[in-house]
Design a protein around this motif. Sequence first.
Motif, PDB file in Angstrom:
ATOM      1  N   ILE A 204       0.861  -1.182   0.000  1.00 43.57           N
ATOM      2  CA  ILE A 204       0.000   0.000   0.000  1.00 43.57           C
ATOM      3  C   ILE A 204       0.896   1.230   0.000  1.00 43.57           C
ATOM      4  CG2 ILE A 204      -1.558   1.418   1.407  1.00 43.57           C
ATOM      5  CD1 ILE A 204      -2.860  -1.164   2.406  1.00 43.57           C
ATOM      6  N   ILE A 205       0.550   2.178  -0.837  1.00 45.68           N
ATOM      7  CA  ILE A 205       1.181   3.490  -0.784  1.00 45.68           C
ATOM      8  C   ILE A 205       0.087   4.496  -0.451  1.00 45.68           C
ATOM      9  CG2 ILE A 205       2.371   5.285  -2.108  1.00 45.68           C
ATOM     10  CD1 ILE A 205       3.758   3.032  -3.658  1.00 45.68           C
ATOM     11  N   LEU A 206       0.296   5.206   0.633  1.00 46.60           N
ATOM     12  CA  LEU A 206      -0.696   6.151   1.139  1.00 46.60           C
ATOM     13  C   LEU A 206      -0.135   7.562   1.041  1.00 46.60           C
ATOM     14  CD1 LEU A 206      -2.948   5.850   4.226  1.00 46.60           C
ATOM     15  CD2 LEU A 206      -1.381   7.782   4.105  1.00 46.60           C
ATOM     16  N   TYR A 207      -0.911   8.439   0.408  1.00 44.67           N
ATOM     17  CA  TYR A 207      -0.471   9.808   0.167  1.00 44.67           C
ATOM     18  C   TYR A 207      -1.375  10.769   0.924  1.00 44.67           C
ATOM     19  CZ  TYR A 207       1.607  13.645  -2.554  1.00 44.67           C
ATOM     20  OH  TYR A 207       2.286  14.774  -2.940  1.00 44.67           O
ATOM     21  N   ASN A 208      -0.902  11.182   2.095  1.00 40.86           N
ATOM     22  CA  ASN A 208      -1.576  12.203   2.896  1.00 40.86           C
ATOM     23  C   ASN A 208      -3.058  11.903   3.104  1.00 40.86           C
ATOM     24  OD1 ASN A 208      -2.322  14.465   4.299  1.00 40.86           O
ATOM     25  ND2 ASN A 208      -1.560  15.935   2.807  1.00 40.86           N
ATOM     26  N   SER A 209      -3.327  10.809   3.792  1.00 40.11           N
ATOM     27  CA  SER A 209      -4.718  10.428   4.056  1.00 40.11           C
ATOM     28  C   SER A 209      -4.839   9.908   5.485  1.00 40.11           C
ATOM     29  CB  SER A 209      -5.180   9.359   3.063  1.00 40.11           C
ATOM     30  OG  SER A 209      -6.493   8.937   3.350  1.00 40.11           O
ATOM     31  N   GLU A 210      -5.316  10.770   6.378  1.00 39.19           N
ATOM     32  CA  GLU A 210      -5.566  10.336   7.746  1.00 39.19           C
ATOM     33  C   GLU A 210      -7.065  10.371   7.993  1.00 39.19           C
ATOM     34  OE1 GLU A 210      -4.270  11.255  12.350  1.00 39.19           O
ATOM     35  OE2 GLU A 210      -5.274  12.750  11.127  1.00 39.19           O
ATOM     36  N   GLY A 211      -7.530   9.476   8.830  1.00 45.39           N
ATOM     37  CA  GLY A 211      -8.948   9.473   9.164  1.00 45.39           C
ATOM     38  C   GLY A 211      -9.215   8.495  10.274  1.00 45.39           C
ATOM     39  N   ASP A 212     -10.466   8.342  10.620  1.00 50.71           N
ATOM     40  CA  ASP A 212     -10.832   7.436  11.699  1.00 50.71           C
ATOM     41  C   ASP A 212     -10.656   5.974  11.325  1.00 50.71           C
ATOM     42  OD1 ASP A 212     -11.853   9.378  13.723  1.00 50.71           O
ATOM     43  OD2 ASP A 212     -13.201   9.905  12.089  1.00 50.71           O
ATOM     44  N   ASP A 213     -10.350   5.722  10.054  1.00 51.12           N
ATOM     45  CA  ASP A 213     -10.179   4.346   9.597  1.00 51.12           C
ATOM     46  C   ASP A 213      -8.711   3.946   9.423  1.00 51.12           C
ATOM     47  OD1 ASP A 213      -9.473   5.864   7.416  1.00 51.12           O
ATOM     48  OD2 ASP A 213     -11.183   5.285   6.189  1.00 51.12           O
ATOM     49  N   LEU A 214      -7.770   4.854   9.648  1.00 57.19           N
ATOM     50  CA  LEU A 214      -6.373   4.588   9.305  1.00 57.19           C
ATOM     51  C   LEU A 214      -5.682   3.636  10.274  1.00 57.19           C
ATOM     52  CD1 LEU A 214      -3.766   5.108   7.702  1.00 57.19           C
ATOM     53  CD2 LEU A 214      -3.417   7.156   9.100  1.00 57.19           C
ATOM     54  N   TYR A 215      -5.821   3.875  11.562  1.00 57.36           N
ATOM     55  CA  TYR A 215      -4.935   3.213  12.516  1.00 57.36           C
ATOM     56  C   TYR A 215      -5.306   1.760  12.791  1.00 57.36           C
ATOM     57  CZ  TYR A 215      -3.237   7.915  12.870  1.00 57.36           C
ATOM     58  OH  TYR A 215      -2.716   9.141  12.549  1.00 57.36           O
ATOM     59  N   SER A 216      -6.550   1.394  12.588  1.00 54.63           N
ATOM     60  CA  SER A 216      -6.900  -0.029  12.702  1.00 54.63           C
ATOM     61  C   SER A 216      -6.172  -0.816  11.618  1.00 54.63           C
ATOM     62  CB  SER A 216      -8.408  -0.232  12.575  1.00 54.63           C
ATOM     63  OG  SER A 216      -8.893   0.234  11.327  1.00 54.63           O
ATOM     64  N   GLY A 217      -6.138  -0.260  10.399  1.00 57.70           N
ATOM     65  CA  GLY A 217      -5.477  -0.941   9.294  1.00 57.70           C
ATOM     66  C   GLY A 217      -3.982  -1.053   9.488  1.00 57.70           C
ATOM     67  N   ILE A 218      -3.364  -0.002   9.979  1.00 57.86           N
ATOM     68  CA  ILE A 218      -1.926  -0.038  10.243  1.00 57.86           C
ATOM     69  C   ILE A 218      -1.590  -1.135  11.239  1.00 57.86           C
ATOM     70  CG2 ILE A 218      -0.078   1.242  11.411  1.00 57.86           C
ATOM     71  CD1 ILE A 218      -1.049   3.748  10.007  1.00 57.86           C
ATOM     72  N   LEU A 219      -2.389  -1.238  12.299  1.00 61.42           N
ATOM     73  CA  LEU A 219      -2.141  -2.277  13.291  1.00 61.42           C
ATOM     74  C   LEU A 219      -2.313  -3.670  12.678  1.00 61.42           C
ATOM     75  CD1 LEU A 219      -1.450  -2.783  16.274  1.00 61.42           C
ATOM     76  CD2 LEU A 219      -3.913  -2.822  16.748  1.00 61.42           C
ATOM     77  N   MET A 220      -3.307  -3.837  11.804  1.00 70.32           N
ATOM     78  CA  MET A 220      -3.502  -5.133  11.150  1.00 70.32           C
ATOM     79  C   MET A 220      -2.240  -5.565  10.411  1.00 70.32           C
ATOM     80  SD  MET A 220      -6.839  -6.052  11.547  1.00 70.32           S
ATOM     81  CE  MET A 220      -8.219  -5.193  12.311  1.00 70.32           C
ATOM     82  N   VAL A 221      -1.677  -4.663   9.623  1.00 74.84           N
ATOM     83  CA  VAL A 221      -0.508  -5.001   8.810  1.00 74.84           C
ATOM     84  C   VAL A 221       0.701  -5.296   9.697  1.00 74.84           C
ATOM     85  CG1 VAL A 221       1.162  -4.068   7.152  1.00 74.84           C
ATOM     86  CG2 VAL A 221      -1.287  -3.784   6.763  1.00 74.84           C
ATOM     87  N   LYS A 222       0.928  -4.469  10.703  1.00 79.08           N
ATOM     88  CA  LYS A 222       2.071  -4.689  11.585  1.00 79.08           C
ATOM     89  C   LYS A 222       1.963  -6.022  12.318  1.00 79.08           C
ATOM     90  CE  LYS A 222       3.459   0.099  12.547  1.00 79.08           C
ATOM     91  NZ  LYS A 222       3.641   1.120  13.617  1.00 79.08           N
TER      92      LYS A 222
END
Length: 271
Positions: A204-222
């Motif tokens: 995934i390449i993410l370009y300046n996109s923060e929101g209420d949905d971001l950090y759950s996904g980051i934790l999933m990948v890590k």
Amino acid sequence: MQETLIRAQEVASKVIIEAGNIAKDRFDKSYSIEVKDDFGDVVTEVDHLAEGVILNELSRAFPDHRIHSEEAGDNGLKSDWLWMIDPLDGTNNFAIGFPVFSVSITLLYKREPVLGVIYEPMVNRLFISSLNGGFICNNKIIKIKKNENVNRLTVGWIQGHAVQNDEKAVRLRHYIDVNSKRMMRLWAPTLQWCMLAKGDIDGIILYNSEGDDLYSGILMVKEAGGIVVDFQGNDFIGMNREPYLIACHPDHKHHFMQMVKEGLKPQLASV
């Protein structure tokens, strides 16, 4: 902390299915729709219904926790614990009858995600990650996969509305599109993070996109064994209002960093 996490996972896992089923039951049926910003995003009554169910349950179970939700905003409490709620990630998909959407609940402690719960109601997939607890899909622990052919990678692209027509973003997006097997834009970012964690896409390449949905996904990948770094290759930790990120299998880090570097290069003017 551990006791709170256990309780939080129990509550979030239960209420997210209830909220997701509201969306599933109302999908492709009549409901009110409103345009909510200048970028063309919409909000439906289903967003509010699902959000209400989640907020009521979390407020009851954790009355001293801060909660921030996509539509309702912030409850204004001061706490080391922060819940971030997206009651319908992929509302535009939902509104046009495209069955690709999810519900996302994240719990952060001192600005670090410690629990992520994502539910994909149309296919009944429940994704759960907790700090040092791994990545779980429907009770099965899954690890990120490595594609040995770096010339045939499928790359998820996530971009913020405010930079939709940013010159660098357009250039990078085009470069990824022509230098990968496929570039994917789902309009439901949480599902792209889950797809990476379970090995369905390669990065995934993410370009300046923060929101209420971001950090759950980051934790999933890590927790699946992947890495999340900024465009300079530094590990992404904490929260950032304007993130520029690469997420992938650790062995693909150099490849994706090079892709971003090449994609961001200014184009030479034609003579």
